[in-house]
Design a protein around this motif. Structure first.
Motif, PDB file in Angstrom:
ATOM      1  N   GLU A   5       0.829  -1.211   0.000  1.00 32.12           N
ATOM      2  CA  GLU A   5       0.000   0.000   0.000  1.00 32.12           C
ATOM      3  C   GLU A   5       0.860   1.256   0.000  1.00 32.12           C
ATOM      4  OE1 GLU A   5      -3.939  -1.751   2.346  1.00 32.12           O
ATOM      5  OE2 GLU A   5      -2.293  -0.852   3.502  1.00 32.12           O
ATOM      6  N   ALA A   6       1.946   1.227   0.738  1.00 31.77           N
ATOM      7  CA  ALA A   6       2.855   2.382   0.775  1.00 31.77           C
ATOM      8  C   ALA A   6       3.461   2.621  -0.604  1.00 31.77           C
ATOM      9  CB  ALA A   6       3.948   2.169   1.814  1.00 31.77           C
ATOM     10  N   GLN A   7       3.913   1.552  -1.248  1.00 33.40           N
ATOM     11  CA  GLN A   7       4.467   1.704  -2.599  1.00 33.40           C
ATOM     12  C   GLN A   7       3.425   2.282  -3.551  1.00 33.40           C
ATOM     13  OE1 GLN A   7       6.976  -2.279  -2.803  1.00 33.40           O
ATOM     14  NE2 GLN A   7       7.446  -0.961  -4.552  1.00 33.40           N
ATOM     15  N   GLU A   8       2.198   1.786  -3.472  1.00 33.93           N
ATOM     16  CA  GLU A   8       1.130   2.271  -4.356  1.00 33.93           C
ATOM     17  C   GLU A   8       0.775   3.724  -4.050  1.00 33.93           C
ATOM     18  OE1 GLU A   8      -1.923  -0.630  -3.628  1.00 33.93           O
ATOM     19  OE2 GLU A   8      -1.044  -2.083  -5.041  1.00 33.93           O
ATOM     20  N   LYS A   9       0.719   4.062  -2.773  1.00 31.92           N
ATOM     21  CA  LYS A   9       0.374   5.429  -2.378  1.00 31.92           C
ATOM     22  C   LYS A   9       1.452   6.416  -2.827  1.00 31.92           C
ATOM     23  CE  LYS A   9      -1.667   7.710   1.608  1.00 31.92           C
ATOM     24  NZ  LYS A   9      -2.117   7.545   2.987  1.00 31.92           N
ATOM     25  N   ILE A  10       2.709   6.035  -2.683  1.00 30.28           N
ATOM     26  CA  ILE A  10       3.806   6.882  -3.146  1.00 30.28           C
ATOM     27  C   ILE A  10       3.748   7.035  -4.658  1.00 30.28           C
ATOM     28  CG2 ILE A  10       6.331   6.946  -3.446  1.00 30.28           C
ATOM     29  CD1 ILE A  10       6.475   5.847  -0.519  1.00 30.28           C
ATOM     30  N   GLY A  12       1.119   6.858  -6.551  1.00 27.64           N
ATOM     31  CA  GLY A  12       0.008   7.762  -6.849  1.00 27.64           C
ATOM     32  C   GLY A  12       0.380   9.220  -6.618  1.00 27.64           C
ATOM     33  N   TRP A  13       1.093   9.489  -5.536  1.00 28.53           N
ATOM     34  CA  TRP A  13       1.500  10.863  -5.235  1.00 28.53           C
ATOM     35  C   TRP A  13       2.498  11.365  -6.276  1.00 28.53           C
ATOM     36  CZ3 TRP A  13       5.608  13.977  -4.443  1.00 28.53           C
ATOM     37  CH2 TRP A  13       5.361  15.214  -3.849  1.00 28.53           C
ATOM     38  N   ILE A  14       3.475  10.526  -6.592  1.00 26.98           N
ATOM     39  CA  ILE A  14       4.513  10.918  -7.559  1.00 26.98           C
ATOM     40  C   ILE A  14       3.897  11.238  -8.914  1.00 26.98           C
ATOM     41  CG2 ILE A  14       6.485  10.075  -8.917  1.00 26.98           C
ATOM     42  CD1 ILE A  14       7.329  10.783  -6.088  1.00 26.98           C
ATOM     43  N   THR A  15       2.963  10.413  -9.359  1.00 32.84           N
ATOM     44  CA  THR A  15       2.412  10.587 -10.711  1.00 32.84           C
ATOM     45  C   THR A  15       1.335  11.667 -10.793  1.00 32.84           C
ATOM     46  OG1 THR A  15       0.900   8.720 -10.338  1.00 32.84           O
ATOM     47  CG2 THR A  15       2.998   8.248 -11.449  1.00 32.84           C
ATOM     48  N   THR A  16       0.934  12.217  -9.664  1.00 31.24           N
ATOM     49  CA  THR A  16      -0.042  13.312  -9.698  1.00 31.24           C
ATOM     50  C   THR A  16       0.584  14.599  -9.171  1.00 31.24           C
ATOM     51  OG1 THR A  16      -0.953  12.638  -7.542  1.00 31.24           O
ATOM     52  CG2 THR A  16      -2.073  11.805  -9.507  1.00 31.24           C
ATOM     53  N   VAL A  17       0.877  14.651  -7.908  1.00 31.59           N
ATOM     54  CA  VAL A  17       1.448  15.851  -7.294  1.00 31.59           C
ATOM     55  C   VAL A  17       2.894  16.058  -7.736  1.00 31.59           C
ATOM     56  CG1 VAL A  17       1.989  16.983  -5.096  1.00 31.59           C
ATOM     57  CG2 VAL A  17      -0.077  15.581  -5.302  1.00 31.59           C
ATOM     58  N   GLY A  18       3.660  14.982  -7.758  1.00 31.16           N
ATOM     59  CA  GLY A  18       5.077  15.075  -8.103  1.00 31.16           C
ATOM     60  C   GLY A  18       5.357  15.123  -9.592  1.00 31.16           C
ATOM     61  N   VAL A  19       4.373  14.962 -10.416  1.00 35.44           N
ATOM     62  CA  VAL A  19       4.430  14.964 -11.889  1.00 35.44           C
ATOM     63  C   VAL A  19       5.056  13.687 -12.433  1.00 35.44           C
ATOM     64  CG1 VAL A  19       5.190  16.180 -13.983  1.00 35.44           C
ATOM     65  CG2 VAL A  19       4.508  17.492 -11.954  1.00 35.44           C
ATOM     66  N   ARG A  20       6.289  13.369 -12.024  1.00 32.53           N
ATOM     67  CA  ARG A  20       6.961  12.146 -12.483  1.00 32.53           C
ATOM     68  C   ARG A  20       8.086  11.822 -11.512  1.00 32.53           C
ATOM     69  NH1 ARG A  20      11.991  12.952 -14.365  1.00 32.53           N
ATOM     70  NH2 ARG A  20      12.586  14.984 -15.170  1.00 32.53           N
ATOM     71  N   TYR A  21       8.607  10.616 -11.638  1.00 35.17           N
ATOM     72  CA  TYR A  21       9.756  10.219 -10.827  1.00 35.17           C
ATOM     73  C   TYR A  21      11.004  10.955 -11.307  1.00 35.17           C
ATOM     74  CZ  TYR A  21       7.289   6.236  -8.785  1.00 35.17           C
ATOM     75  OH  TYR A  21       6.413   5.442  -8.089  1.00 35.17           O
ATOM     76  N   PHE A  22      11.890  11.273 -10.372  1.00 33.38           N
ATOM     77  CA  PHE A  22      13.236  11.697 -10.759  1.00 33.38           C
ATOM     78  C   PHE A  22      13.919  10.477 -11.353  1.00 33.38           C
ATOM     79  CE2 PHE A  22      12.802  14.582  -6.877  1.00 33.38           C
ATOM     80  CZ  PHE A  22      12.498  15.708  -7.629  1.00 33.38           C
ATOM     81  N   SER A  23      15.013  10.671 -12.043  1.00 32.05           N
ATOM     82  CA  SER A  23      15.740   9.525 -12.593  1.00 32.05           C
ATOM     83  C   SER A  23      16.235   8.633 -11.451  1.00 32.05           C
ATOM     84  CB  SER A  23      16.937   9.993 -13.427  1.00 32.05           C
ATOM     85  OG  SER A  23      17.955  10.504 -12.569  1.00 32.05           O
ATOM     86  N   GLU A  24      16.513   7.393 -11.786  1.00 31.25           N
ATOM     87  CA  GLU A  24      16.993   6.448 -10.791  1.00 31.25           C
ATOM     88  C   GLU A  24      18.279   6.944 -10.126  1.00 31.25           C
ATOM     89  OE1 GLU A  24      14.625   4.119 -13.852  1.00 31.25           O
ATOM     90  OE2 GLU A  24      16.102   5.732 -13.907  1.00 31.25           O
ATOM     91  N   LEU A  25      19.176   7.506 -10.918  1.00 29.54           N
ATOM     92  CA  LEU A  25      20.432   8.011 -10.347  1.00 29.54           C
ATOM     93  C   LEU A  25      20.199   9.211  -9.437  1.00 29.54           C
ATOM     94  CD1 LEU A  25      22.928   7.627 -13.327  1.00 29.54           C
ATOM     95  CD2 LEU A  25      22.833   6.289 -11.211  1.00 29.54           C
ATOM     96  N   THR A  26      19.278  10.081  -9.817  1.00 32.77           N
ATOM     97  CA  THR A  26      18.940  11.212  -8.943  1.00 32.77           C
ATOM     98  C   THR A  26      18.353  10.701  -7.646  1.00 32.77           C
ATOM     99  OG1 THR A  26      18.589  12.697 -10.811  1.00 32.77           O
ATOM    100  CG2 THR A  26      17.526  13.303  -8.739  1.00 32.77           C
ATOM    101  N   ASN A  27      17.464   9.722  -7.728  1.00 34.84           N
ATOM    102  CA  ASN A  27      16.878   9.170  -6.507  1.00 34.84           C
ATOM    103  C   ASN A  27      17.929   8.475  -5.642  1.00 34.84           C
ATOM    104  OD1 ASN A  27      14.261  10.087  -6.404  1.00 34.84           O
ATOM    105  ND2 ASN A  27      13.485   8.460  -7.709  1.00 34.84           N
ATOM    106  N   MET A  28      18.932   7.865  -6.264  1.00 36.84           N
ATOM    107  CA  MET A  28      20.011   7.260  -5.476  1.00 36.84           C
ATOM    108  C   MET A  28      20.773   8.347  -4.711  1.00 36.84           C
ATOM    109  SD  MET A  28      21.384   4.476  -4.542  1.00 36.84           S
ATOM    110  CE  MET A  28      22.306   4.865  -3.078  1.00 36.84           C
ATOM    111  N   ALA A  29      21.032   9.468  -5.368  1.00 38.47           N
ATOM    112  CA  ALA A  29      21.706  10.581  -4.695  1.00 38.47           C
ATOM    113  C   ALA A  29      20.838  11.144  -3.566  1.00 38.47           C
ATOM    114  CB  ALA A  29      22.044  11.675  -5.708  1.00 38.47           C
ATOM    115  N   ILE A  30      19.534  11.253  -3.808  1.00 38.72           N
ATOM    116  CA  ILE A  30      18.616  11.750  -2.780  1.00 38.72           C
ATOM    117  C   ILE A  30      18.569  10.776  -1.605  1.00 38.72           C
ATOM    118  CG2 ILE A  30      16.196  12.285  -2.265  1.00 38.72           C
ATOM    119  CD1 ILE A  30      15.985  13.298  -5.198  1.00 38.72           C
ATOM    120  N   LEU A  31      18.559   9.469  -1.888  1.00 44.17           N
ATOM    121  CA  LEU A  31      18.569   8.462  -0.821  1.00 44.17           C
ATOM    122  C   LEU A  31      19.817   8.627   0.052  1.00 44.17           C
ATOM    123  CD1 LEU A  31      17.366   5.959   0.558  1.00 44.17           C
ATOM    124  CD2 LEU A  31      18.585   4.567  -1.129  1.00 44.17           C
TER     125      LEU A  31
END
Length: 108
Positions: A5-10, A12-31
């Motif tokens: 549910e957490a994965q699905e909720k995130i 949903g948020w990313i694809t609406t409020v967040g517009v789209r995911y950052f690239s995988e490498l950007t997300n690795m840097a953010i992590l």
């Protein structure tokens, strides 16, 4: 909320409020950045490092949630079901570490 549910909720948020995911490498840097924020709190609250005024408002729970958020983003965009991955991880640890920790003299 379950992990699924957490994965699905995130997602949903990313694809609406967040517009789209950052690239995988950007997300690795953010992590990495978010884990650093957890480390900063731990070093000051549980370690020997003194706090600064800017550290006082930081909450460990919030920073750990940020780590999970980005981790689930990476899982979502790479097609990983974290429930399944965690279940397989438990199986691996139960086999590999069945007696390892009990036999570790450092833990006794």
């Amino acid at each position: 909320m379950t992990i699924k549910e957490a994965q699905e909720k995130i997602d949903g948020w990313i694809t609406t409020v967040g517009v789209r995911y950052f690239s995988e490498l950007t997300n690795m840097a953010i992590l990495t950045e978010e884990v650093g924020e957890v480390a900063r709190i731990m070093a000051r609250k549980y370690g020997d490092q003194s706090s600064k005024a800017s550290d006082e408002k930081k909450e460990l729970a919030d920073e750990l949630a940020d780590v999970l958020w980005v981790l689930f983003c990476i899982a979502n965009q790479t097609g990983i079901d974290m429930t399944e991955a965690l279940e397989k991880n438990f199986e691996k640890k139960n086999i590999r570490d069945a007696t390892r920790h009990k036999e570790n003299k450092k833990l006794q």
